[in-house]
Structure formats: structure tokens, C-alpha cells
Design an enzyme around this catalytic site. Structure first.
Site, PDB file in Angstrom:
ATOM      1  N   ASP A  98      17.847 -51.462  -1.505  1.00  0.00           N
ATOM      2  CA  ASP A  98      17.510 -52.307  -0.353  1.00  0.00           C
ATOM      3  C   ASP A  98      18.584 -52.030   0.691  1.00  0.00           C
ATOM      4  O   ASP A  98      19.699 -52.533   0.593  1.00  0.00           O
ATOM      5  CB  ASP A  98      17.522 -53.778  -0.801  1.00  0.00           C
ATOM      6  CG  ASP A  98      17.529 -54.744   0.384  1.00  0.00           C
ATOM      7  OD1 ASP A  98      17.204 -54.318   1.500  1.00  0.00           O
ATOM      8  OD2 ASP A  98      17.863 -55.931   0.171  1.00  0.00           O
ATOM      9  N   LYS A 106      21.382 -51.164  11.206  1.00  0.00           N
ATOM     10  CA  LYS A 106      19.917 -51.145  11.058  1.00  0.00           C
ATOM     11  C   LYS A 106      19.209 -51.807  12.241  1.00  0.00           C
ATOM     12  O   LYS A 106      18.074 -51.466  12.562  1.00  0.00           O
ATOM     13  CB  LYS A 106      19.572 -51.858   9.755  1.00  0.00           C
ATOM     14  CG  LYS A 106      18.139 -51.725   9.338  1.00  0.00           C
ATOM     15  CD  LYS A 106      17.989 -52.315   7.949  1.00  0.00           C
ATOM     16  CE  LYS A 106      16.604 -52.747   7.657  1.00  0.00           C
ATOM     17  NZ  LYS A 106      16.542 -53.486   6.400  1.00  0.00           N
ATOM     18  N   GLU A 116       9.753 -53.896   2.669  1.00  0.00           N
ATOM     19  CA  GLU A 116      10.577 -54.956   2.061  1.00  0.00           C
ATOM     20  C   GLU A 116       9.738 -56.131   1.553  1.00  0.00           C
ATOM     21  O   GLU A 116       9.953 -56.601   0.432  1.00  0.00           O
ATOM     22  CB  GLU A 116      11.631 -55.433   3.068  1.00  0.00           C
ATOM     23  CG  GLU A 116      12.722 -54.398   3.278  1.00  0.00           C
ATOM     24  CD  GLU A 116      13.545 -54.629   4.531  1.00  0.00           C
ATOM     25  OE1 GLU A 116      13.407 -55.694   5.168  1.00  0.00           O
ATOM     26  OE2 GLU A 116      14.337 -53.744   4.882  1.00  0.00           O
ATOM     27  N   ASP A 135      11.365 -63.683   5.684  1.00  0.00           N
ATOM     28  CA  ASP A 135      12.660 -63.051   5.383  1.00  0.00           C
ATOM     29  C   ASP A 135      13.656 -63.349   6.504  1.00  0.00           C
ATOM     30  O   ASP A 135      13.573 -62.778   7.587  1.00  0.00           O
ATOM     31  CB  ASP A 135      12.417 -61.534   5.242  1.00  0.00           C
ATOM     32  CG  ASP A 135      13.698 -60.771   4.925  1.00  0.00           C
ATOM     33  OD1 ASP A 135      14.781 -61.373   4.955  1.00  0.00           O
ATOM     34  OD2 ASP A 135      13.601 -59.557   4.652  1.00  0.00           O
TER      35      ASP A 135
END
Ligand code: AMP
Length: 603
Positions: free
Chosen positions: A11, A71, A170, A192
């Protein structure tokens, strides 16, 4: 015998990166020196590159060349983010086509920064599992990543020496971690909320295959904003610009925020002696919630949009999965639960669920079955925390599944408005020796201790999914939680739990007896103290005085955490004997009062 090839799941997170793999039949996060996460941070000093914890430690030394949250910048240009970049301590350059991080030797793209993090993830797996052939991986990316971003992730991974077997979304990984692929079909919302980003994804599950119906979110909304809200509150009326003070405050704010997920208030004392800076305040959970409410509402608005884009109504969603460290915030959980009108899945660690799902996908690719989820018996007992830190087992080890058991519980304190239901797994008697699986709260109207009738049903289905329902009969209040009890538990751990329960059986039995005696003493004390006034009216004064002496002895024993069973038995039994006549007298008195003024025929 040839060694089984290990495929890892990675991840690659905005704040932290995790690497997981199957251990026996169970996905586990690979841990090194107590640390389960690799901070997605890279420091370039000119001579050296530090990654993860080492980079985090060097943050204050090299603030301009320590890069985090890379990211967030994937697929973005400098022109798009110019405003946001002004707040970053590191230097970024570029134009309307590119974005580069400025390091002492050369300018690097966000993906090049990620190469270092991915390398560290691979190296950690190789070191911990003592296997330097490990290189195959499944890597997760946000559902909204376009083909270009996915390809760049793959290229970065290859540059890190990894062979990418699959890039998966994800949210899909999160759903896999909860074993939702075993459900035949349904619409799943994956919410999330991490450190820097928020994503909501609506998935359609059919025959074990997940399709992304819609996504929404905000690449600049997350736990960092909640930290900033606390910093702004602490700095109200103070014009503080020194970077070292702001960095110290940001760390303090994060700590305060995390503690507020468990506590109702946190005292804040910050005294930077060298910096001539002093704060002494108390932050309550209510205050914190008022500071972040607007941001959390933004996530709910995004969730609404995602539903609309998927052409669905709230009622169409069959499961809600929570992911990301910030989903631990109670306000976030309650607002999401309220919006979807459903208790979200929270049994797994929200920081780890994506990595565990990536490992699960790796397992599926390697063709091995996930047969542990299809166990036909419960491997370890599951129960609830009861008074005094004891665990009352509801579903016993080796019960054949599916199974459903209901037990009735009540309260021990007057006017409780919430009953915490803490679910534990294990064979021992006390919570500290068992494994916490999840917790939830049942709200009830205030009632006298012992009056609520809480029926708690543990239901485990054929896939091993555990659903715990709590229902308070008098008020009709309900609450529920869903947990996958075997995930995160390795074979070795399971065997250890069973072995420890045998080794400690005698000690545990005694401890349990003591907890029960203490609980009994507490109940008698509360009930007796309530009736002192009436007792003086109905009994000889000397008898009441005698009861008072023993109530004091019982209280003292509880206060000093008396562990001697004989002493506890003595106080409990004596108090029981002394108060028995009082109970009879109170009962006859109450009956008499009820009959006053009534005709015999009305009785
Ligand atoms: P992630 O990006 O999923 O790793 O999430 C990291 C974010 O979660 C950071 O902002 C953390 O401060 C936050 N976080 C971690 N644990 C907690 C907690 N118990 N309560 C509130 N926020 C938390």
C-alpha cells in the site's frame, strides 16, 4: 521441498507505506523493529538518501530537502498547485506541464521520490522474511488514478526492483481485506480518510469481481487539516511564524488529535524553553469536533456526489468500509454511519486494511485458496468485556459455524446513557490477555443500574464474518458491528493463545473469581448505601451501624485492589448476611406502601 514463493502486497500511501504478505493462511503486515509502517518520506542530504523513519527523524534538520506526501503530486503540474505548494517546507519547481522536487543534486518527479519508498518496502520484506528473492508484488493505487498515473506507479515499482503482478484499486483492496468478495453481490462504499487525502469509492460486487462505479474525494483533505485546525486554535491571537515552532506545534497537535479519539479532553502544556513560547490550555473533544466539523461535512458532501454519480440511493449500499487513520475519529465514524444509515466495518486496523487486501489479492493471483475464511468451526472463543475487565465468552471455541448465540446483559451504574460493547477474542479470562476485535456503543436513556435489558447476539456466518447486535428491550435502542475475526491472526498466534490459556488456566480461574467477588462487593455497596435512610427507620440502629462498618471494609478492600480471595469472600458473605434481613424489611415495607388506602377487593 521447494520454498513457497512469497508475493507481497504494497500500500503505497500518501503518509505511510505498508507491506504485507500471507503467513500461513492469514494476511499480516510485515513489521520491523516494532514499526509496521514506513513513513512515505524521503530526505536528500546531497551525500545520502534517508527513507521512512530515518527521514522523519531528519525532518527538522533538513526541512527543505525532506519530501513527504509525494503521492499528492502525482499527475499534477506546478502551475496547478502553486498556491498549495507555498505552504510546504520543501522546494518545488516546474511549469504548467511539469512538477519537480528540488534536491541538492537534481530535480526529481514525485514518482522518483516514490521509487525510494518502494525500494524500502521491498528491502524490508526481504530483511524481515530473510528471503532476498522476494520481488513480486501487488501494488495499490487510488481508484481515481488514470492510466498514466497507474503506469507511472508501475514504472516506479520496476525501478525499485519489483515485478508488479497487478495494480489494484485501494478501495477494492479494503473490501478484499474484509472478505467481502465472498458475498455474492452488493454495492459497497469505501470511505478512506487518511493524513492528506480523502477518497470515497462506490464499488459494485458481482461474483467476486469489484467494479468501481464512481469515485469522489479531495486530494487536500485529511488528518493534516485537523492538525492545522488545532494549531490555528492554539495560536489564536499570536503571530508566530518561526518554522521550528510551527513544526513542534504540528507534532503536538497530531498527538492531541489522536488522544481525543479515546479521551473527552486533553490538557495542552507546551513550553519551548529555548523559543520563549508557552501554551497552557485544555482541548475538549467537543471543541475539537467543532473545529473539524466543516471539513468532515465536506467528506459527506463528496460521498453524496459519489452516490449520485453511481446513480444510487443511500439505501442501495449494502456495506460501508472505513479506511485511513483519520477514520478512527469518533465524529467521522458517527457522521459516516449516520449518512449511510449503516454501521461501517471497523474491525480491522484502518491503517492496515489496504495493505492486507493487497496481500489477499497476491494470494488469489498465486492460486492459493483463502480457505481459512471458510473454517467450519470458530478457532478461538469470542466474547464481551464485562465489569472489572473480565471477558464473558459468548461464542465458544470450536463451535460449528454458522452459529448464533444471544446473551442478556445489564448496567452496573445508575443513569448510564451509553453502554460500551467491547468484543474480544481468546481463551483467557481478562481483557488484557485477549485480543480486541472491535468496539461499539449502544445509546440508552438513563435508567437505574440493572434495569436495562440488553440482548447481545453474536452471529457468525458461513464465511466466518461476525456480526454483533445489541438491543435494549425497554427503550428499543439498537446498535451493531461487523468484524472478520480471523484476519490479522496467524496460525502461530492462534496456537499461542490456546497454549497460554492452558498454561494459565489456574491463575486465570482465580483472577476471574476475584473479579467476580469485587463486582459483587461493588453491587452490594451501591444497593446498600441507597437504602440507609430507610434502614434506620426499619431496623435497630446497632444493626445498621454494623452494616456500615462492613460496607466500609468492603470499600477499603476495593480501594486497595485486594487480591486475597479469602478476604474478599469474607466481606462479601458477611455483607450479604447482614443485608438479607434489610432486603426482606424493605420488600414488606414497599408492599405495605403500595397497599395503603386500597380496598381489599382492589388487590
Ligand atoms: P493514513 O494516511 O491512512 O496513514 O492516516 C494518517 C492520518 O491518520 C494522520 O493524519 C494521523 O494523524 C491520523 N490518525 C492516526 N491515528 C489516529 C487516531 N487514533 N485518531 C485520529 N487520527 C488518527
Amino acid at each position: 521441498m521447494s520454498k513457497e514463493e512469497i508475493i507481497i502486497g504494497i500500500d503505497l500511501g500518501t503518509t505511510n507505506t505498508l507491506v504485507a504478505c500471507y503467513e500461513g493462511q492469514i494476511p499480516c503486515v510485515i513489521q520491523e523493529n516494532e514499526s509496521r509502517m514506513i513513513p512515505s518520506i524521503v530526505t536528500y542530504t546531497g551525500d545520502e538518501i534517508f527513507v521512512g523513519d530515518k527521514a522523519k527523524q531528519n525532518f527538522s534538520k533538513y526541512p527543505e530537502t525532506t519530501f513527504f506526501s509525494a503521492k499528492r503530486f502525482f499527475g499534477k503540474t506546478f502551475a496547478e498547485l502553486e498556491e498549495n505548494l507555498k505552504k510546504m517546507p520543501f522546494k518545488v519547481t516546474g511549469d504548467d506541464k511539469s512538477l519537480k522536487f528540488v534536491t541538492p543534486n537534481k530535480n526529481l518527479s514525485p514518482f522518483e521520490i516514490s521509487i525510494e519508498v518502494l525500494k524500502e518496502a521491498k528491502n524490508r520484506a526481504q530483511r524481515v522474511l530473510n528471503d532476498n528473492t522476494i520481488k513480486k508484488a501487488v501494488i495499490t493505487v487510488p481508484a481515481y488514478f488514470d492510466d498514466g498515473q497507474r503506469n507511472e506507479t508501475k514504472t516506479a515499482a520496476m525501478a525499485a526492483g519489483l515485478e508488479v503482478l497487478r495494480i489494484i484499486n485501494e478501495p477494492t483492496a479494503a473490501a478484499l481485506a474484509y472478505g467481502l468478495d465472498f458475498k455474492k453481490e452488493g454495492k459497497i462504499a469505501v470511505y478512506d480518510l487518511g493524513g492528506g487525502t480523502f477518497d470515497i469509492s462506490i464499488l459494485d460486487l458481482k461474483d467476486g469481481v469489484f467494479r468501481v462505479l464512481s469515485t469522489n474525494g479531495d486530494t487536500f483533505l485529511g488528518g493534516d487539516d485537523f492538525d492545522t485546525a488545532i494549531v490555528d486554535y492554539l495560536l489564536e491571537g499570536v503571530d508566530e511564524k518561526r518554522p521550528e515552532v510551527l513544526i513542534a506545534l504540528k507534532y503536538a497537535a497530531e498527538e492531541i488529535k489522536i488522544r481525543l479519539s479515546e479521551k473527552d479532553s486533553v490538557p495542552v502544556k507546551i513550553d519551548l524553553l529555548d523559543e520563549d513560547f508557552y501554551i497552557d490550555k485544555i482541548i475538549t473533544r467537543d471543541l475539537f469536533e467543532s473545529l473539524i466539523q466543516k471539513k468532515v461535512k465536506q467528506t459527506i458532501r463528496a460521498s453524496k456526489k459519489a452516490l449520485k454519480d453511481a446513480q444510487l440511493e443511500v439505501g442501495d449500499i449494502s456495506e460501508v468500509v472505513l479506511v485511513g487513520g483519520s477514520s478512527r475519529i469518533p465524529l467521522v465514524r458517527s457522521m459516516v454511519g449516520e449518512f449511510f444509515d449503516k454501521q461501517p466495518f471497523i474491525g480491522l486496523n484502518p491503517d492496515e486494511v489496504v495493505a492486507l487486501g493487497a496481500a489477499t489479492q497476491a494470494r488469489i493471483i498465486s492460486g492459493k485458496e483463502r480457505d481459512l475464511l471458510l473454517l467450519d468451526v470458530i478457532p478461538l472463543s469470542i466474547g464481551l468485556e464485562t465489569l472489572g475487565g473480565a471477558v464473558t465468552k459468548v461464542l465458544l471455541r470450536n463451535t460449528t459455524i454458522p452459529a448464533s448465540v444471544t446473551e442478556e446483559f445489564t448496567t452496573s451504574v445508575d443513569d448510564q446513557t451509553g453502554i460500551n460493547l467491547n468484543v474480544y477474542q481468546g481463551e483467557r479470562e481478562l481483557i488484557e490477555d485477549c485480543r480486541p476485535l472491535g468496539k461499539f456503543k449502544l445509546s440508552v436513556p438513563p435508567m437505574k443500574a440493572g434495569y436495562p435489558r440488553v440482548k447481545v447476539t453474536f452471529h457468525i456466518d458461513e464465511n466466518g464474518m461476525l456480526k454483533v447486535d445489541a438491543f435494549e428491550e425497554r427503550s428499543g435502542q439498537k446498535a451493531q458491528i461487523e468484524i472478520n475475526p480471523v484476519i490479522g491472526l496467524s496460525h502461530a498466534e492462534m496456537n499461542n493463545v490456546i497454549k497460554a490459556s492452558i498454561d494459565c488456566a489456574m491463575d486465570d480461574f482465580q483472577l476471574r473469581m476475584i473479579v467476580e467477588l469485587r463486582n459483587k462487593a461493588e453491587r452490594i455497596i451501591v444497593a446498600t448505601e441507597r437504602t440507609y435512610d430507610k434502614a434506620y427507620r426499619l431496623m435497630e440502629k446497632s444493626d445498621v451501624d454494623e452494616i456500615k462498618v462492613w460496607v466500609k471494609k468492603a470499600k477499603d478492600a476495593l480501594k486497595r485492589h485486594e487480591k486475597d480471595q479469602a478476604i474478599l469472600e469474607k466481606v462479601v458473605n458477611t455483607l450479604g448476611d447482614l443485608t438479607l434481613p434489610l432486603a426482606d424489611l424493605l420488600f414488606s415495607d414497599a408492599t405495605k406502601q403500595a397497599l395503603v388506602g386500597k380496598e381489599t377487593t382492589a388487590i
